[in-house]
Design an enzyme around this catalytic site. Structure first.
Site, PDB file in Angstrom:
ATOM      1  N   ASP A 331       0.880  -1.143   0.000  1.00 32.73           N
ATOM      2  CA  ASP A 331       0.000   0.000   0.000  1.00 32.73           C
ATOM      3  C   ASP A 331       0.931   1.209   0.000  1.00 32.73           C
ATOM      4  O   ASP A 331       2.085   1.088   0.378  1.00 32.73           O
ATOM      5  CB  ASP A 331      -0.824  -0.062   1.286  1.00 32.73           C
ATOM      6  CG  ASP A 331      -1.896   0.997   1.314  1.00 32.73           C
ATOM      7  OD1 ASP A 331      -2.401   1.357   0.243  1.00 32.73           O
ATOM      8  OD2 ASP A 331      -2.226   1.449   2.413  1.00 32.73           O
ATOM      9  N   ASP A 524      -0.927  -0.373   6.110  1.00 32.75           N
ATOM     10  CA  ASP A 524      -0.926   0.233   7.439  1.00 32.75           C
ATOM     11  C   ASP A 524      -2.176  -0.163   8.215  1.00 32.75           C
ATOM     12  O   ASP A 524      -2.404   0.296   9.317  1.00 32.75           O
ATOM     13  CB  ASP A 524      -0.804   1.760   7.354  1.00 32.75           C
ATOM     14  CG  ASP A 524      -1.937   2.380   6.561  1.00 32.75           C
ATOM     15  OD1 ASP A 524      -2.806   1.637   6.082  1.00 32.75           O
ATOM     16  OD2 ASP A 524      -1.957   3.614   6.416  1.00 32.75           O
ATOM     17  N   ASP A 528      -7.317  -1.395   4.582  1.00 32.18           N
ATOM     18  CA  ASP A 528      -6.893  -2.481   3.709  1.00 32.18           C
ATOM     19  C   ASP A 528      -7.027  -3.877   4.322  1.00 32.18           C
ATOM     20  O   ASP A 528      -6.382  -4.805   3.878  1.00 32.18           O
ATOM     21  CB  ASP A 528      -5.528  -2.266   3.058  1.00 32.18           C
ATOM     22  CG  ASP A 528      -4.532  -1.566   3.925  1.00 32.18           C
ATOM     23  OD1 ASP A 528      -3.921  -0.624   3.463  1.00 32.18           O
ATOM     24  OD2 ASP A 528      -4.374  -1.974   5.076  1.00 32.18           O
TER      25      ASP A 528
HETATM   26  P1  ADP Z   1      -3.872   4.341  -0.267  1.00 29.87           P
HETATM   27  O1  ADP Z   1      -4.079   3.254  -1.248  1.00 29.87           O
HETATM   28  O2  ADP Z   1      -2.798   5.291  -0.716  1.00 29.87           O
HETATM   29  O3  ADP Z   1      -3.677   3.872   1.124  1.00 29.87           O
HETATM   30  P2  ADP Z   1      -6.678   4.932   0.268  1.00 29.87           P
HETATM   31  O4  ADP Z   1      -7.300   3.759  -0.394  1.00 29.87           O
HETATM   32  O5  ADP Z   1      -6.685   4.959   1.740  1.00 29.87           O
HETATM   33  O6  ADP Z   1      -5.202   5.227  -0.286  1.00 29.87           O
HETATM   34  O7  ADP Z   1      -7.394   6.231  -0.253  1.00 29.87           O
HETATM   35  C1  ADP Z   1      -7.444   6.516  -1.637  1.00 29.87           C
HETATM   36  C2  ADP Z   1      -7.852   7.930  -1.914  1.00 29.87           C
HETATM   37  O8  ADP Z   1      -9.152   8.159  -1.431  1.00 29.87           O
HETATM   38  C3  ADP Z   1      -6.990   8.956  -1.267  1.00 29.87           C
HETATM   39  O9  ADP Z   1      -5.852   9.266  -2.033  1.00 29.87           O
HETATM   40  C4  ADP Z   1      -7.946  10.135  -1.163  1.00 29.87           C
HETATM   41  O10 ADP Z   1      -8.001  10.831  -2.383  1.00 29.87           O
HETATM   42  C5  ADP Z   1      -9.278   9.478  -0.929  1.00 29.87           C
HETATM   43  N1  ADP Z   1      -9.587   9.392   0.503  1.00 29.87           N
HETATM   44  C6  ADP Z   1      -9.607   8.280   1.271  1.00 29.87           C
HETATM   45  N2  ADP Z   1      -9.940   8.574   2.522  1.00 29.87           N
HETATM   46  C7  ADP Z   1     -10.106   9.906   2.593  1.00 29.87           C
HETATM   47  C8  ADP Z   1     -10.433  10.835   3.628  1.00 29.87           C
HETATM   48  N3  ADP Z   1     -10.640  10.453   4.892  1.00 29.87           N
HETATM   49  N4  ADP Z   1     -10.525  12.139   3.302  1.00 29.87           N
HETATM   50  C9  ADP Z   1     -10.313  12.530   2.052  1.00 29.87           C
HETATM   51  N5  ADP Z   1      -9.983  11.727   1.048  1.00 29.87           N
HETATM   52  C10 ADP Z   1      -9.882  10.432   1.284  1.00 29.87           C
HETATM   53 MG    MG Z   2      -4.157   3.031   2.936  1.00 31.49          MG
END
Ligand code: ADP
Ligand code: MG
Length: 631
Positions: A331, A524, A528
């Site tokens: 991730d 983390d 996920d």
């Molecule tokens: P990663 O794969 O990098 O861990 P996530 O799946 O957690 O990312 O989130 C993907 C995208 O969704 C983020 O880059 C953001 O644009 C949006 N996102 C997720 N959670 C939030 C939040 N709490 N507030 C704003 N945007 C969010």
């Molecule tokens: Mg994440």
């Protein structure tokens, strides 16, 4: 030593004394020598120590026969010793039982001791808590402290329960939890987890969990229960024993019957006694004790060694899988990057920038996502949670909430599309948070994250130890994802994924790789969990204090240093190497002895010494799995 072990020890001592007494009584030079002349007298004499030392083995063997699970170690020992007694080899019969019991005692002692050692080495179990009461503090059992109590931790003491610092600052040592010796500083308002050692100032902590729910208890539980999840190698041993024991029993039977019959046919004396003795020796040699004991012990030591290095492994099966990892899926946010975003721009805002940030920070105030935490940090002012309601987190997209009665949506382009809000593209590199208020576009905030210091060396180290295929899956936009992957030297990158897409991609890789090569996912633990559980090995990092991650993962890295991934694999490989060393060593020696026994070169004494000797060496070798410092 526990009660049971003490009892066995007592039986061993008594039977040794009895054996010595009988040896004296039956010795030729004494007046009682008439005793040694009569076979039946000697049988009765030797039966006493034999029953003292072996009654439980005989009982278990009979029970096994009754339950139709005939072939086990007890059966081998019972047949061999009863056979020896019947042949008039009384002393051997008793000795075999005696050494078998000594060996068993040694192993149960070694297992118990290494279990205790591991808990002691981890040295995180707190014995007491100093509860703050009206006139000072009182020392109580950590179990008795209720949530919300104030406890005091003096320099040199362990933090017994998770909580928040309400008074004092100190530098704390987390090495027992993370394996890292760099101390951390905690101030008023900081979270502090149990198991750390306070090194400097006096701290007062308001507890946020009960002892049983605190990090330290969770970790201890986890380590103690890890041995219940069996690895393939351990299952191999039970499958192995399943065909091995009957095979040697039939082998012994053939050895006892066939050669004498052949000799008879050839016109030679049959020598039945001689061949039966060889067959019995064969049985004693064949006992697979060293394998049965050393393999679980090696895994146990490996898991213990790993936990000392800040790597919690939830079962020996995961340790085994980890040793075979060839594909690692990462991730991005919080795993390879710090997950601490800074605001680098606010564009197209329909109101004052500060007001937009204030609304965003409030909408995010209930989320644990690194983005949410960062926005609140950038906002920098107190959050009034009473202004916020109806929070809904949409995994991989963003968040919706009511702030001051207005509907706020904050997240990526996908979220805007979900609510059919017309959003403006951004041309800056970074993660873009679009904001809509009452379904009207209100502008976007550009935030950016930085790589962790060790991410790059972690990836190259993984390649060095044979993990060729590295993949980064992220929900973030392509430009950011490509930049991070390029910077780190990751071979494959997929961006703008929803958590479900990540699962699909992981499944694709799982299907296209040979099943011997294992796939690990490192995240983390924030949104996920599905991927963590789908991978062959789910690794959560930086998980201190995050229960969800600890629960979903198979392996938990206590701090958030990506170098720990290679270290964990190194530990697993060493452990598996020792497991195989012991398997080959024990089986090899067995085969040699079996051959010698069949040829009549080895007698029962050699057999029993070989057995105990192999076991001691295998156990000592197993303990090496605890040593993981320089991996
Ligand atoms: P990663 O794969 O990098 O861990 P996530 O799946 O957690 O990312 O989130 C993907 C995208 O969704 C983020 O880059 C953001 O644009 C949006 N996102 C997720 N959670 C939030 C939040 N709490 N507030 C704003 N945007 C969010
Ligand atoms: Mg994440």
């Amino acid at each position: 030593m526990n009660k049971k072990q003490k009892k066995v020890l007592k039986r061993i001592i008594i039977s040794i004394i009895l054996l010595v007494v009988i040896a004296i009584l039956t010795s030729e030079s004494l007046a009682f020598s008439f005793l040694s002349d009569n076979r039946w007298v000697r049988l009765v004499l030797y039966l006493v120590p034999y029953m003292v030392i072996g009654y439980d083995i005989l009982r278990k063997a009979i029970k096994g026969i009754k339950n139709r699970q005939v072939f086990d170690e007890n059966f081998l020992m019972a047949v061999a010793t009863v056979g020896a007694m019947a042949l008039g080899e009384y002393r051997e019969g008793v000795a075999v039982m005696l050494f078998y019991q000594i060996g068993e005692l040694f192993q149960s002692y070694a297992v118990g001791k290494s279990r205790r050692n591991i808990s002691e080495l981890m040295d995180i179990r707190p014995d007491y808590a100093n509860l703050v009461v009206e006139d000072g503090t009182s020392q109580v059992d950590p179990d008795e402290v209720e949530i919300g109590s104030i406890i005091e931790v003096a320099p040199g003491e362990k933090v017994p329960i998770d909580g928040i610092v309400v008074e004092g600052t100190a530098s704390v040592n987390t090495s027992a939890l993370t394996g890292e010796s760099v101390p951390r500083t905690v101030n008023i308002g900081d979270e502090i987890i149990s198991g750390c050692i306070n090194m400097t100032g006096v701290l007062r902590i308001k507890t946020t969990k009960e002892f049983g729910e605190s990090t330290v208890s969770k970790i201890l539980d986890l380590v103690e229960n890890a041995s219940s999840k069996k690895s393939r190698s351990e299952n191999f041993i039970s499958r192995f024993a399943h065909f091995y024991t009957p095979a040697v029993c039939y082998g012994a039977l053939i050895l006892a019957v066939l050669p004498p019959v052949v000799r008879l046919i050839m016109g030679l004396p049959a020598d039945f006694g001689d061949w039966i003795y060889r067959a019995l020796t064969f049985l004693v040699i064949s006992c697979p004790c060293a394998l049965v004991i050393s393999i679980p012990l090696t895994f146990f030591a490996g898991i213990g060694g790993a936990s000392r290095a800040g790597v919690l492994v939830k079962g020996s099966n995961y340790l085994e899988a980890l040793a075979g990892v060839k594909h690692i899926v990462f991730d991005k946010t919080g795993t390879l990057t710090k997950g601490i975003f800074e605001v680098t721009g606010i564009h197209h805002s329909t109101r004052e920038n500060d007001e937009l940030l204030d609304i965003a920070a409030h909408a995010e105030s209930y989320s644990n996502h690194p983005i949410a935490k960062s926005i609140q940090a950038a906002h920098g002012k107190d959050i009034d949670k009473s202004r916020v309601s109806d929070v809904e987190e949409i995994s991989g997209k963003g968040i919706t909430a009511k702030v001051d009665g207005r509907k706020v949506a904050i997240g990526n382009a996908k979220l805007m599309e979900l609510y059919s809000v017309d959003y403006k593209e951004c041309h800056h590199v970074g993660t873009i948070l679009h904001i809509a208020i009452d379904d009207e576009y209100a502008g976007h905030i550009v935030i950016s994250d930085v790589l962790k210091d060790n991410s790059k060396s972690a990836i190259s180290k993984l390649k060095k130890i044979g993990v060729e295929h590295t993949v980064m899956l992220t929900g973030d936009i392509k430009s950011v994802a490509d930049y991070v992957a390029g910077e780190l030297g990751i071979s494959e990158v997929k961006s703008e994924l929803l958590p479900g897409d990540k699962v699909l991609r992981v499944e694709e890789i799982l299907q296209s790789k040979p099943s011997k090569e294992k796939l690990a996912f490192v995240g983390d633990g924030i949104n996920d969990a599905p991927v963590l559980s789908r991978a062959d090995v789910g690794i959560a990092m930086g998980a201190l204090g995050s229960d969800a991650a600890i629960e979903a993962a198979d392996i938990v890295l206590m701090d958030d240093d990506p170098l720990k991934i290679a270290k964990a694999i190194g530990i697993a490989k060493k452990c598996m190497r020792i497991v195989y060393e012991n398997i080959y060593f024990a089986i090899g020696i067995k085969l040699v002895c079996l051959l010698l026994g069949a040829l009549g070169v080895a007698n029962m004494w050699l057999a029993i010494f070989a057995d105990v000797g192999v076991m001691v060496i295998a156990v000592l070798n197993a303990i090496r799995a605890l040593m993981v410092k320089n991996l």
